[in-house]
Design a protein around this motif. Structure first.
Motif, short mmCIF file in Angstrom:
data_model
loop_
_atom_site.label_atom_id
_atom_site.label_comp_id
_atom_site.label_asym_id
_atom_site.label_seq_id
_atom_site.Cartn_x
_atom_site.Cartn_y
_atom_site.Cartn_z
N ARG A 1 8.75 2.60 3.58
CA ARG A 1 7.99 2.14 2.42
C ARG A 1 6.65 1.54 2.84
N ALA A 2 6.68 0.76 3.93
CA ALA A 2 5.45 0.12 4.38
C ALA A 2 4.45 1.15 4.92
N VAL B 1 2.11 2.77 2.43
CA VAL B 1 1.09 1.94 1.80
C VAL B 1 -0.29 2.29 2.36
N ASP B 2 -1.25 2.47 1.47
CA ASP B 2 -2.65 2.59 1.88
C ASP B 2 -3.19 1.18 2.06
N THR C 1 -4.14 -4.32 2.17
CA THR C 1 -2.98 -4.28 1.28
C THR C 1 -1.71 -4.09 2.08
N SER C 2 -0.69 -4.85 1.71
CA SER C 2 0.63 -4.71 2.33
C SER C 2 1.64 -4.27 1.29
N LEU C 3 2.88 -4.25 1.68
CA LEU C 3 3.97 -3.77 0.81
C LEU C 3 3.97 -4.49 -0.54
N ASP C 4 4.28 -3.75 -1.60
CA ASP C 4 4.36 -4.26 -2.97
C ASP C 4 3.01 -4.72 -3.50
N GLY C 5 1.93 -4.17 -2.93
CA GLY C 5 0.61 -4.45 -3.44
C GLY C 5 0.05 -5.81 -3.07
N CYS D 1 1.81 -3.06 8.09
CA CYS D 1 0.61 -2.75 7.32
C CYS D 1 -0.65 -3.27 8.01
#
Length: 319
Positions: A47-48, A51-52, A72-76, A164
């Motif tokens: 998931r990580a 992430v862009d 930006t990290s996981l979950d915005g 990230c």
């Protein structure tokens, strides 16, 4: 206590060796992986990596080579930090640098040798560059955030912040570095041990007085650090112990195969030394042990111990 600790910290300080000499420390083991351990971490890592990081930098006025950075990290979650670049912008090596539970106000430039790029990244919730609404910034509260479920515990998000940060750093460099290394201490050391086994972009790592090692032992040892809040919480809600099994730095260290430097302390009131040594002892891959006389305290031999640790990090970068 015995000398030199009674001389350094006074005879009334509690025995922060917890009764362990070096031989006993080097024999501390790690708890086994709980069922689903690898599946949880590989899924979180996937998931990580999706992430862009969308990193944005800004030159720090009057400080050549130093930039403010956001990514930006996981979950915005949007995090900040500092980016250090060589004068010519070409980095042969790269560092992702974590921090302790007090957060970070400035980059620690002595960690960055010539020809190296470094991202000093904040972890979610922690001051000053990682502050996030809804996540407590105080260590004793942060360490309990989401602890009632594996999928919500904040330390999973903090590990994702490491991944990230690596994505952001690599995106900011004009060409891939020859070597990517993680360095972290205390909170950052424990989070690094949790994050590194799953990310094959990292070539090596260094962990100073790493936290979160062997919760089975930590929960029996009063301390002055964040572990005390966890110990008291689990005493009242023992079911949280099952969540902590997924976030044990010593358990995760059992999967480390990259070269590692681990620098635990023989005396430490904030992070009990048996947990620190458990992280080192569990690593099956190549490793170097750099022992500090004390952790989370000022003491006469600190500068010499620190220089030995910095030398070991330089060797990692040059390998």
């Amino acid at each position: 206590m015995t000398a030199p600790y009674d001389e350094w910290f006074g005879p009334d300080a509690f025995d922060a060796t917890y009764g362990y000499d070096r031989k006993a420390l080097e024999e501390v083991g790690a708890p086994p992986e709980p069922a689903g351990f690898a599946e949880f971490w590989t899924t979180l890592y996937g998931r990580a990596r999706a992430v862009d990081p969308a990193p944005v930098t800004r030159q720090v006025p009057g400080r050549p080579g130093l930039h403010d950075v956001e990514f930006t990290s996981l979950d915005g979650v949007r995090l900040g930090g500092w980016l250090v670049l060589p004068p010519d912008g070409v980095a042969e090596r790269a560092l992702v640098v974590g921090h302790g539970y007090g957060g970070r106000d400035e980059p620690d430039l002595e960690l960055v040798p010539p020809g190296t790029a470094a991202l000093f990244a904040a972890a979610r919730g922690l001051p000053q560059r990682g502050l996030v609404p809804g996540i407590p910034a105080v260590a004793a509260e942060h360490v309990l955030h989401g602890i009632d479920a594996v999928d919500t515990y904040v330390h999973g998000g903090c590990a994702a912040d490491v991944w990230c940060a690596a994505s952001a750093l690599l995106a900011l460099l004009p060409q891939p570095p020859d070597r990517l290394v993680f360095v972290g201490g205390s909170f950052g050391g424990g989070i690094g041990a949790l994050a590194l086994p799953w990310d094959d972009r990292f070539d090596a790592g260094a962990l100073h007085v790493p936290s979160f090692g062997n919760h089975d032992l930590r929960l029996t040892m009063p301390c002055t650090g964040s572990g005390e809040a966890v110990r008291r919480y689990v005493a009242e809600r023992p079911e949280a112990r099952e969540v902590l099994r997924f976030f044990d730095a010593a358990t995760a260290a059992g999967r480390l195969r990259i070269p590692m430097v681990v620098a635990p302390a023989l005396w430490d009131p904030a992070v009990p030394p048996p947990g620190q040594f458990a992280v080192h002892n569990a690593i099956p891959g190549p490793k170097e042990l750099v022992v500090f006389s004390a952790g989370h305290a000022d003491y006469p031999d600190e500068a010499a111990d620190t220089e030995r640790y910095l030398d070991a990090i330089r060797r990692l970068l040059d390998a």
